[in-house]
Design an enzyme around this catalytic site. Structure first.
Site, short mmCIF file in Angstrom:
data_model
loop_
_atom_site.label_atom_id
_atom_site.label_comp_id
_atom_site.label_asym_id
_atom_site.label_seq_id
_atom_site.Cartn_x
_atom_site.Cartn_y
_atom_site.Cartn_z
N TYR A 198 1.05 -1.22 0.03
CA TYR A 198 0.00 -0.15 -0.05
C TYR A 198 0.78 1.45 -0.05
O TYR A 198 0.37 2.33 0.29
CB TYR A 198 -0.92 0.08 1.18
CG TYR A 198 -2.02 -0.91 1.20
CD1 TYR A 198 -2.05 -2.02 0.31
CD2 TYR A 198 -3.03 -0.80 2.16
CE1 TYR A 198 -2.94 -2.90 0.03
CE2 TYR A 198 -4.39 -1.73 2.05
CZ TYR A 198 -4.05 -2.91 1.15
OH TYR A 198 -5.19 -3.85 1.13
N LYS A 249 4.40 -14.23 4.47
CA LYS A 249 4.34 -15.02 3.35
C LYS A 249 5.65 -15.22 2.64
O LYS A 249 6.01 -15.17 1.73
CB LYS A 249 3.53 -14.59 2.23
CG LYS A 249 3.24 -15.49 0.87
CD LYS A 249 2.12 -16.52 1.09
CE LYS A 249 2.17 -17.70 0.18
NZ LYS A 249 1.22 -18.79 0.33
N ASP A 254 -1.96 -17.61 4.21
CA ASP A 254 -3.08 -18.43 3.85
C ASP A 254 -3.34 -19.63 4.80
O ASP A 254 -4.67 -19.56 5.07
CB ASP A 254 -2.78 -19.42 2.31
CG ASP A 254 -1.29 -19.66 2.35
OD1 ASP A 254 -0.53 -19.25 2.99
OD2 ASP A 254 -1.07 -20.40 1.42
N ASP A 302 -5.07 -5.92 6.20
CA ASP A 302 -6.28 -5.29 5.98
C ASP A 302 -7.31 -6.44 5.67
O ASP A 302 -8.42 -6.40 6.27
CB ASP A 302 -6.09 -4.61 4.45
CG ASP A 302 -7.08 -4.02 4.03
OD1 ASP A 302 -8.16 -3.49 4.53
OD2 ASP A 302 -7.05 -3.37 2.77
#
Ligand code: NAI
Length: 341
Positions: A123, A174, A207, A231
């Site tokens: 972002y 991740k 995930d 988010d």
């Protein structure tokens, strides 16, 4: 006495703001409101969604309670939320998700807090198209993750855990794929964790974490993560406890902090006095905690929980068919706050 910038916002904003003000008054908390405009109501009066007077007020008071704002469509206005975040470097988005007894959700035992980095990652706003022969052939976005940005958000998560008696911090990443950006975040997570030996530290791949949150949310305590993952996971967490109408968040920087409900301005029900004021009142609870007014915060939080558990004075989103209005629910909460005083 604390002076707090109060932004009643747009749509249902003014209705839920009055509810929150009424409840704070019932608690006798030493708060003086400095009312300011932002959003569409500011565009109508000042031709900008974020007038200088509002910025000056927040700069002076260093604490703000903000109702949702309608994002003006067109006109090239910058998002008020993004501007405030950048202007005051509100780097930590803290969002507690706690189950409410009396709500119809799948889980009764959720009590987790997401701490989301608010300024970096994907972002950071570094995006561009690549064109060839007049055609867009690709789009690129660059994630920026800095050591200092990781350190301050992970430190914030651990300090929050320590101050609120929480036991575990989970760093979500991740790093198996995004070896640099997520890898750095994880590496710094491990470093910072060493300074807080009394708090358990673990890491999860985003995930797998999402699946675990949906299956066994009770295993999470404090989750700390980068902007994009935060988010998504913080909305997932809100869904676990009954949706956006019940959840609030804080945007915290070194100098200033802003508290708000998670939901938007709900134009479809604006002006009907049927909006659920809970998220705005919980935002007020977080604000009172931040200002050191813990006694008032606990009385209000308890009163909200009792009113929702009893289910007599709750708006229709919590109890289909209910004709309870926003002021009626607010008064039921205020009454319990007064009784506990
Ligand atoms: P929304 O959250 O305003 O509404 C989604 C649905 O939830 C609607 O059906 C609405 O009636 C319902 N809802 C929301 N809050 C409620 C409450 N307190 N009580 C009962 N029902 C409630 O999201 P939407 O429609 O996508 O956005 C509307 C406007 O709000 C847009 O202009 C959007 O940009 C803005 N927005 C502003 C935010 C902020 O200022 N922090 C956050 C999210 C959206």
């Amino acid at each position: 006495m604390h002076t707090v910038t109060l932004i009643p916002g747009d749509g249902i904003g003014p209705e839920i703001t009055e509810a929150a003000v009424q409840v704070v008054e019932a608690a006798g908390a030493p708060i003086q409101w400095d009312r300011q405009l932002a959003g569409m109501s500011a565009v109508d009066r000042h031709d900008t969604p974020l007038p200088d007077a509002t910025l000056d007020s927040f700069r002076r008071n260093r604490a703000a309670l903000k109702a949702p704002l309608t994002t003006p469509v067109g006109g090239g206005y910058r998002s008020v939320n993004v501007t405030l975040r950048q202007e005051f470097d509100l780097y930590a988005n803290v969002r507690p998700a706690l189950s409410f007894e009396g709500t119809q959700t799948r889980y009764g035992n959720v009590n987790l807090v997401t701490v989301r980095e608010n300024t970096e990652g994907l972002y950071a706003g570094i995006e561009h198209y690549i064109k060839a022969e007049g055609k867009t052939i690709a789009a690129e976005s660059i994630a920026v993750v800095t050591r200092s940005g990781c350190e301050r958000i992970i430190e914030h998560a651990f300090r929050y855990a320590r101050q609120t008696g929480r036991k575990k911090v989970t760093a979500v990443h991740k790093a198996n794929i995004l070896k640099c950006t997520s890898g750095l975040f994880l590496e710094i997570g491990r470093e910072v964790a060493q300074k807080y030996p009394e708090i358990e530290f673990e890491d999860r791949i985003v995930d797998a974490c999402a699946m675990q949150m949906a299956m066994h949310p009770d295993q999470f305590d404090v989750i700390v993560t980068t902007n994009l993952f935060g988010d998504i996971l913080s909305d997932l967490a809100a869904g676990l406890v009954g949706g956006l109408g019940l959840v609030a968040g804080a945007n915290i920087g070194r100098e200033a902090a802003m508290f708000e409900p998670v939901h938007g301005s709900a134009p479809d029900i604006a002006g009907k006095n049927i909006a659920n004021p809970t998220a705005m009142i919980i935002a007020t609870v977080m604000m009172l905690d931040h200002l050191g007014e813990q006694a008032a915060a606990r009385r209000i939080e308890q009163a909200v929980r009792e009113v929702i558990r009893e289910g007599k004075h709750v708006t229709a989103d919590l109890k289909p068919g209910s004709i309870c209005s926003t002021p009626e629910m607010a008064e039921a909460i205020a009454e319990k706050v007064r009784l506990a005083g």
